[in-house]
Structure formats: C-alpha cells, structure tokens
Design a protein around this motif. Structure first.
Motif: not given
Ligand SMILES: Nc1ncnc2c1ncn2[C@@H]1O[C@H](COP(=O)(O)OP(=O)(O)OP(=O)(O)O)[C@@H](O)[C@H]1O
Ligand SMILES: [Mg+2]
Length: 251
Positions: A131-143
């Motif tokens: 779930h957290a990864n989905r939102w981190l990707e959404f805001v461009g912070l997944n890396k």
C-alpha cells in the motif's frame, strides 16, 4: 453529492469574530481554495473542520452526519486528513517508515492479536508495505524508500507528507499552503498531484496564497474577509472580480 457541509458556523476569540455565520458545501471530487488577507479566518476554518477547535454555533455535517463534538482522531477515523504548513514528518525515520507508522488500526497494537494471531499481523505488514509503495510511486518517491526523511529536499518532504495522508485513506484532505517554501519544480508536481487526487474522488480544501496555483487547481475559490465568504466562484470569475483586485492589489 455534498460530502461536507458547514451550516451557519460562528467562532469568536476574545470577542473577535474569526468566523461569522459561515455556510458552505464541499462536493466530492472537488478542489476548493480558501484565499483572503491575513486574519480572514482561513486557518480557523480548517481547524473547525478537523476538530482542533469547536464552533460557538452552527453545524458541521459529513455525509449528513453531524461532526460537532467529535475529536480530531475520531474525524481522522471518518476519513479526514490534514497536511500541515510546516510538514510534520519524522525527520530521523526513512521515507518508508514515515508512511508505515502512520497507518491506522494496526493489529499489532492489540496485545492479544500479538500473542495469538501473528500471521494476521504479518499479512497486515505485507499489505501495508504494498500500500505504502503504491503511494510513494504516486508522489514520485518510490526510489527513496530507504532515504532518511531529513535528507530529502523540502519539496520532497512535502510529497512524503502527501503520500502519508493518502496512505491513510483520507477522503477529505485539508491542505494548509502545500506549495509554500517549495522549489518551483515541485510546485508543478504538487499541482498535478492535487488534480489527480481530486479525480480519484477525494474532497480537497486548500489554503493557498499563490493565486497562480489556486487558479490552476481549484474548481471553486472562496475569498474570505473577516470570517465571511465574500466571493465564491470558479477561478475565471474570481480572477476578474473587482473585489479580488481591491483586496490583493489595493485598487
Ligand atoms: N487560537 C486563537 N486564539 C485567539 N485568536 C485567534 C486564534 N486563532 C485565530 N485567532 C484570530 O482569529 C482571526 C482569524 O485568524 P486565522 O488564523 O484563521 O486567519 P488566516 O486567514 O488563516 O490568516 P493568515 O493568512 O495570516 O494565516 C485572527 O484575528 C486571529 O488573530
Ligand atoms: Mg492561516
């Protein structure tokens, strides 16, 4: 469908009317901006909606249910989330931990679940990370998952605060100056982000001083003066209004 409705709300501080018989509806999927001079009552309005303070009179309704008397955490449980002007993330935790910690209703908080239902907790943890990864990707912070929050730029920290809000499934987002102090490169990102969030059916109320930003993201702009909404219209109409020019440009 109206999700949030304020009916005849008043709030005074030491005899000074900060909010004066104010009524407004916020529709689902809409972005409403609050603008106006210092002391107009914008922050007071957000504080009343999030439950930090109580109105002297009037009703606050969410999906036709009264919110008056509910504490901020009870409103958070009903889907209210706030983005603070001063970010308020955990500086010494990683980006991912900042998100994971904020998740509501963790079964590991219940002592009996800890003893008897370890699998349930592990499953929750796994889903929590996805779930957290989905939102981190959404805001461009997944890396940046393992980066300490304090090592992010201010703009990235604001994006992290957004991701945390979204990860908590907030449906009504109260945003206090989300672009203030942010590099112009991130302002564009935040504008896109807010538009996308609204498209996902959230209700967004935003305080923003930058009229350029307000004009780009709002469905409705409310010009507040002395605790009242003196003008409420779409960005084009508000931009053309004499009252706005009077208030902002002094003409
Ligand atoms: N907790 C408080 N105690 C006393 N007075 C308060 C309190 N909160 C707000 N006020 C007063 O209420 C009025 C509205 O304040 P508010 O902070 O809502 O304005 P604002 O529109 O957010 O202004 P700004 O753009 O400067 O942030 C002001 O006169 C302020 O001094
Ligand atoms: Mg304010």
């Amino acid at each position: 469908m109206a999700t949030l409705e304020l009916q005849h709300i008043s709030k005074s501080f030491d005899g000074l009317k900060a909010i004066d018989d104010l009524s407004i509806r916020f529709e689902r999927g809409s972005v409403t901006s609050l603008i106006g001079p210092n002391g107009a009552g914008k922050t007071t309005l957000l504080n009343l909606v999030s439950g930090l303070i109580s109105p002297d009179s009037g009703k606050i309704l969410y999906n036709n249910q009264k919110l008056n008397g509910l504490a901020p955490w009870q409103r958070a449980d009903r889907g209210f989330g706030r983005l603070w002007q001063d970010v308020r993330i955990f500086q010494n935790l990683t980006v991912l931990d900042n998100i994971l910690l904020a998740r509501k209703n963790h079964p590991g908080e219940l002592i009996f679940k800890n003893i008897y239902q370890l699998n349930c907790i592990k499953q929750f943890e796994k889903e929590n990370i996805e779930h957290a990864n989905r939102w981190l990707e959404f805001v461009g912070l997944n890396k940046k998952q393992q980066t300490l929050a304090r090592d992010l730029s201010y703009g990235q920290q604001k994006m992290l605060a957004f991701a945390r809000l979204l990860n908590n499934d907030a449906n009504v987002l109260l945003l206090d100056e989300p672009t203030s102090g942010v590099h112009p490169r991130f302002v564009e990102k935040i504008i896109d982000l807010i538009r996308n969030i609204a498209k996902n059916g959230k209700t967004i109320i935003i305080i923003e001083h930058n009229f350029n930003v307000v004009a780009q993201i709002s469905h409705t702009i409310c010009l507040m003066i002395k605790g009242r909404i003196e003008l409420q219209d779409n960005p084009n109409k508000v931009a053309q209004s004499l009252l706005l020019k009077e208030v902002y440009l002094g003409i």
